[in-house]
Design an enzyme around this catalytic site. Structure first.
Site, mmCIF file in Angstrom:
data_model
loop_
_atom_site.group_PDB
_atom_site.id
_atom_site.type_symbol
_atom_site.label_atom_id
_atom_site.label_comp_id
_atom_site.label_asym_id
_atom_site.label_seq_id
_atom_site.Cartn_x
_atom_site.Cartn_y
_atom_site.Cartn_z
ATOM 1 N N ARG A 1 -22.093 19.800 51.579
ATOM 2 C CA ARG A 1 -23.026 19.262 50.591
ATOM 3 C C ARG A 1 -24.319 20.070 50.658
ATOM 4 O O ARG A 1 -24.966 20.110 51.707
ATOM 5 C CB ARG A 1 -23.308 17.789 50.879
ATOM 6 C CG ARG A 1 -22.064 16.911 51.007
ATOM 7 C CD ARG A 1 -22.464 15.479 51.344
ATOM 8 N NE ARG A 1 -21.331 14.611 51.584
ATOM 9 C CZ ARG A 1 -20.800 14.391 52.788
ATOM 10 N NH1 ARG A 1 -21.324 14.985 53.861
ATOM 11 N NH2 ARG A 1 -19.771 13.581 52.927
ATOM 12 N N CYS B 1 -11.652 15.048 49.770
ATOM 13 C CA CYS B 1 -12.876 15.138 50.578
ATOM 14 C C CYS B 1 -13.688 13.848 50.540
ATOM 15 O O CYS B 1 -14.821 13.822 51.007
ATOM 16 C CB CYS B 1 -13.740 16.315 50.127
ATOM 17 S SG CYS B 1 -14.369 16.186 48.448
ATOM 18 N N ARG C 1 -20.219 2.145 43.506
ATOM 19 C CA ARG C 1 -19.877 2.350 44.917
ATOM 20 C C ARG C 1 -20.996 1.943 45.854
ATOM 21 O O ARG C 1 -20.783 1.806 47.060
ATOM 22 C CB ARG C 1 -19.527 3.818 45.156
ATOM 23 C CG ARG C 1 -20.630 4.777 44.786
ATOM 24 C CD ARG C 1 -20.230 6.224 44.948
ATOM 25 N NE ARG C 1 -20.317 6.645 46.330
ATOM 26 C CZ ARG C 1 -20.367 7.916 46.706
ATOM 27 N NH1 ARG C 1 -20.320 8.874 45.802
ATOM 28 N NH2 ARG C 1 -20.449 8.241 47.975
ATOM 29 N N ARG D 1 -19.911 22.763 47.852
ATOM 30 C CA ARG D 1 -20.151 22.113 46.559
ATOM 31 C C ARG D 1 -21.554 22.462 46.086
ATOM 32 O O ARG D 1 -22.525 22.271 46.827
ATOM 33 C CB ARG D 1 -20.028 20.587 46.709
ATOM 34 C CG ARG D 1 -20.241 19.828 45.396
ATOM 35 C CD ARG D 1 -20.125 18.325 45.611
ATOM 36 N NE ARG D 1 -21.247 17.783 46.384
ATOM 37 C CZ ARG D 1 -21.278 16.548 46.887
ATOM 38 N NH1 ARG D 1 -20.242 15.741 46.715
ATOM 39 N NH2 ARG D 1 -22.317 16.136 47.584
ATOM 40 N N GLU E 1 -13.532 13.714 40.255
ATOM 41 C CA GLU E 1 -14.164 12.438 40.577
ATOM 42 C C GLU E 1 -14.201 11.506 39.367
ATOM 43 O O GLU E 1 -14.627 10.359 39.475
ATOM 44 C CB GLU E 1 -15.604 12.675 41.049
ATOM 45 C CG GLU E 1 -15.715 13.606 42.235
ATOM 46 C CD GLU E 1 -17.098 14.184 42.385
ATOM 47 O OE1 GLU E 1 -17.882 13.631 43.181
ATOM 48 O OE2 GLU E 1 -17.408 15.177 41.696
ATOM 49 N N HIS F 1 -22.721 1.172 54.607
ATOM 50 C CA HIS F 1 -23.439 1.882 55.665
ATOM 51 C C HIS F 1 -22.808 1.616 57.026
ATOM 52 O O HIS F 1 -22.653 2.522 57.846
ATOM 53 C CB HIS F 1 -24.903 1.443 55.698
ATOM 54 C CG HIS F 1 -25.761 2.165 54.702
ATOM 55 N ND1 HIS F 1 -26.919 1.633 54.201
ATOM 56 C CD2 HIS F 1 -25.622 3.374 54.117
ATOM 57 C CE1 HIS F 1 -27.449 2.491 53.354
ATOM 58 N NE2 HIS F 1 -26.689 3.552 53.283
ATOM 59 N N ASN G 1 -14.457 8.612 46.644
ATOM 60 C CA ASN G 1 -15.497 7.585 46.492
ATOM 61 C C ASN G 1 -15.866 7.410 45.027
ATOM 62 O O ASN G 1 -15.875 6.292 44.494
ATOM 63 C CB ASN G 1 -16.746 7.963 47.295
ATOM 64 C CG ASN G 1 -16.475 8.064 48.782
ATOM 65 O OD1 ASN G 1 -15.366 7.838 49.243
ATOM 66 N ND2 ASN G 1 -17.486 8.425 49.540
ATOM 67 N N ASP G 2 -16.211 8.515 44.370
ATOM 68 C CA ASP G 2 -16.584 8.426 42.961
ATOM 69 C C ASP G 2 -15.378 8.150 42.073
ATOM 70 O O ASP G 2 -15.495 7.435 41.077
ATOM 71 C CB ASP G 2 -17.286 9.705 42.514
ATOM 72 C CG ASP G 2 -18.803 9.619 42.689
ATOM 73 O OD1 ASP G 2 -19.369 8.545 42.405
ATOM 74 O OD2 ASP G 2 -19.421 10.596 43.117
#
Length: 569
Positions: free
Chosen positions: A286, A488, A451, A322, A417, A184, A440-441
C-alpha cells in the site's frame, strides 16, 4: 457444556479463566460547576493533552497498524471543533467532566449518522471521552483487567488503545460480543497472533473466573469443558506451536500445487519481519503511507527512495505495488477534497487518479526508476508488478495498463474490488497481466454493507456465496487467459477460506505476515481437487454461516475417507 459461536481469527486454540473488561465510567452529573470557566477550561486542556500524548506513546510502542489507529485517536482528542464544543458548555456553567461527556456524545451521534468511515470512528470517540473523564477525575481509565494470572479477556469490543498493548503473557485469548472479521479487534488480533473469536453474542453471559476453551479454528467458545476436552485443546495448542516452529517451506497444496504465500505491507519497514515469517514476496504494498502524512504529494525522489528500499528487501521475488488508493476513508486535500455524501461510491481509487493524472504519472515514474535502480541486485532483482485500485470497467483497465507500460512497467494489473469488474473479468484480463481480488471491498460492494460500519458488520463476511461466486468468475477468467489471480484482502488470512479461494481459482494468497504459518499448514492438508470440492460445498450454501459450516464439513471428508480406508484394509 455449551458452545457459543462467533467468527474465529486464525487457527489458534486456548483455554483459561475469564476476566471481563470493566464497565464504562458512570456519566457525570449535570450539576453546575463551582469553579470558574477559566479553571475548568485549563483542567480540560491538561487532560486532553495528557490523553493524546498517552495514545501517541502507546502507538509508538505498539507500531504497525495499531500505531496508525492510535495516532488517529490522538488527533481526534485534540480536534479544534470538539474543543470549541467543550468550551461552549463550560462557558454555560458546566463542569469540565460534563462538558467533555456531552460534547463527545454530540460528536459521536453526528458521526454515527454520517455512516461510513466516520460512522465507525464513533466508537473511538467513546474510548477517548472515557480516558479524558478518567483523567479529570483522577482515576484509572476503564481498560484491560489484571487479575494477577493468565486469563481469557471478554469484552463488548476492545478499544484500539487497549488491544495495541495487550500483555501476551497474560492474555490467553480474546472473546468479544461485537465486531466482525474486519473489525479493529480482529485485525489487531491477527497482527499479534492472538487467539480470538469475535461477534459472540452469548459471551455477555459468561461469568468472571469461569474456565472456557476458545477455538478460533471453529469459531467456538466452549463453556464448562470436561477434562478430556481441556486435554484435547491443550494437545492441539502444542501441536500448532510445534508446526509454527517447523522449517518454513513455500506455500503449496498436498499434491505439490504451488500457491505462493505473500505479505500485505503498508511500509518498507515491515519487510524484514515478513521475510522472517516466510513471505515469498509481497502481494499488496500500500503506497498511501507516503501520501497520508503530508499536505502535498511526495516528490518522485521521495517515492523512489521508499520503493527502492522495498524492492531491495525482496531480491528475486514478486512485489506487487498498488498505486495510490485515496478517497472514501482516505481523503487527500491535494487529490480530492470535495465533500461527497457517500465517498465510498465517489471519486476514489483509479477515478481520483485519472482526475489528477499528474500524481499517477509521477508515481509510475518513481516505480520505474526504483525498478531500474535495483536491477543489479546480486540475488536477482525483485519482480515488480503494479496494479490500479477500484477498477470498475474494461476501459479503466485498458487506460491503466497502457499508461503503466508507457512508463516501462513490465507487469500491469488491476484490483478486482467492484462487482462489475468481477462479472467482466474475462474481458478485464484480456487487457491486464493479472488480477488481485480485494475481498474487503468486494464484500462491501456486493452486500451493500459499509465495511467500516459496525451496525452492518454481520453482512461484511467474505464467506457469503454471492461474494464467492464473484471470486469464481475471476478465477475462471484467469484460467481462460492463463493469467494469475491473487487474493490480497483479509479473507486470505482465514485458513479454511484460503483453501476455498484456491478452489475458486486463486493462484496466490497475500495476507498479514503473522497469518502465513496457519495458512501454509492449512493448504498442506488438501489437494487441488479437494480444494475445488470444498469450494463447491461453500458455493452451494445460502448464506455466509452455512457456507462456512459446509466448507468445514467438506474439509473433514478427505481425512474421514483416509481413516475409513485404513480401517477396512
Amino acid at each position: 457444556m455449551t458452545e457459543l459461536r462467533g467468527v474465529g481469527i486464525g487457527l489458534g486454540v486456548a483455554q483459561g479463566p475469564i476476566a471481563r473488561m470493566a464497565e464504562p465510567l458512570p456519566a457525570p452529573s449535570d450539576a453546575p460547576s463551582t469553579s470558574s470557566p477559566e479553571d475548568e477550561t485549563a483542567r480540560v486542556r491538561d487532560a486532553v493533552a495528557a490523553v493524546a500524548r498517552e495514545l501517541e506513546a502507546r502507538g509508538a510502542q505498539a507500531g504497525g497498524a495499531a500505531q496508525d489507529v492510535l495516532e488517529a485517536q490522538a488527533m481526534m482528542a485534540e480536534d479544534p471543533s470538539l474543543e470549541s464544543e467543550i468550551d461552549a458548555r463550560i462557558g454555560a456553567g458546566k463542569t469540565a467532566e460534563f462538558a467533555v461527556f456531552d460534547a463527545f456524545a454530540s460528536f459521536r451521534d453526528t458521526l454515527s449518522a454520517m455512516g461510513g468511515y466516520l460512522g465507525e470512528r464513533a466508537a473511538d470517540l467513546d474510548d477517548v471521552a472515557q480516558r479524558v473523564i478518567a483523567r479529570l477525575r483522577g482515576v484509572a481509565a476503564p481498560g484491560v483487567p489484571d487479575p494477577g494470572h493468565p486469563f481469557v479477556l471478554v469484552a463488548k469490543d476492545l478499544a484500539p488503545a487497549d488491544t495495541a498493548l495487550l500483555d501476551l503473557d497474560k492474555v490467553l485469548a480474546l472473546v468479544t460480543t461485537e465486531g466482525g472479521p474486519t473489525s479493529h479487534t480482529a485485525i489487531l488480533a491477527r497482527e499479534k497472533s492472538i487467539v480470538a473469536v469475535v461477534g459472540v453474542a452469548g459471551a455477555k453471559d459468561l461469568r468472571e473466573g469461569e474456565t472456557v476453551i476458545v477455538d478460533a479454528a471453529s469459531g467456538v467458545v466452549t463453556t464448562s469443558p470436561t477434562p478430556d476436552e481441556l486435554d484435547r485443546a491443550q494437545n492441539r495448542a502444542e501441536a500448532r506451536a510445534s508446526a509454527a516452529s517447523a522449517p518454513i517451506t513455500p506455500g503449496a497444496l498436498a499434491d505439490g500445487t504451488a500457491i505462493p504465500l505473500l505479505a500485505n505491507l503498508g511500509n518498507p519497514a515491515g519487510a524484514a519481519e515478513a521475510v522472517a515469517l516466510g513471505a515469498e514476496g509481497v502481494g499488496l504494498f500500500r503506497t498511501e503511507f507516503l501520501f497520508l502524512s503530508s499536505g502535498s504529494a511526495p516528490t518522485i525522489d521521495q517515492q523512489k527512495e521508499s520503493y527502492t528500499a522495498l524492492l531491495s528487501a525482496f531480491p528475486g521475488k514478486k512485489v506487487v505495488v498498488r498505486v495510490l488508493d485515496a478517497g472514501a476513508d482516505k481523503p487527500l486535500p491535494f487529490l480530492n477534497d470535495a465533500h461527497e455524501e457517500n465517498p465510498a461510491l465517489g471519486l476514489r481509487g483509479i477515478r481520483a487518479l485519472r482526475a489528477s493524472e499528474d500524481i499517477l504519472r509521477e508515481q509510475l515514474t518513481a516505480l520505474a526508476e526504483a525498478d531500474a535502480a535495483t536491477r543489479a541486485t546480486p540475488e536477482g532483482p525483485a519482480d515488480l508488478w503494479v496494479m490500479a485500485p477500484m477498477v470498475a470497467t474494461v476501459e479503466e483497465t485498458s487506460y491503466f495498463t497502457a499508461l503503466a507500460r508507457d512508463y516501462g512497467i513490465r507487469t500491469a494489473g488491476v484490483m478486482v474490488e467492484v462487482p462489475s469488474s468481477a462479472l467482466l473479468a474475462d474481458r478485464v484480463l484480456a487487457h491486464a497481466d493479472f488480477a488481485s481480488i480485494g475481498t474487503n471491498d468486494l464484500t462491501q460492494y456486493t452486500m451493500a454493507a459499509d465495511r467500516l460500519l459496525g451496525s452492518v458488520a454481520s453482512f461484511q463476511d467474505p464467506w457469503h456465496p454471492a461474494v464467492l461466486r464473484l471470486i469464481r468468475e475471476v478465477g475462471d477468467a484467469g484460467r481462460l487467459h492463463g493469467k494469475p489471480v491473487g487474493i490480497c484482502g483479509e479473507a486470505a488470512a482465514d485458513p479454511l477460506l484460503a483453501v476455498v479461494l484456491v478452489g475458486l481459482g486463486a493462484t496466490s494468497l497475500s495476507m498479514a505476515p503473522t497469518a502465513l504459518a496457519d495458512v501454509r499448514a492449512s493448504l498442506l492438508q488438501f489437494s487441488l481437487d479437494d480444494a475445488r470440492r470444498v469450494a463447491e460445498a461453500a458455493l452451494a450454501a445460502d448464506d455466509a454461516a452455512s457456507a462456512r459450516d459446509a466448507a468445514r464439513e467438506a474439509a473433514a471428508a478427505p481425512i474421514t475417507a483416509t481413516i475409513q480406508k485404513e480401517t477396512v484394509s
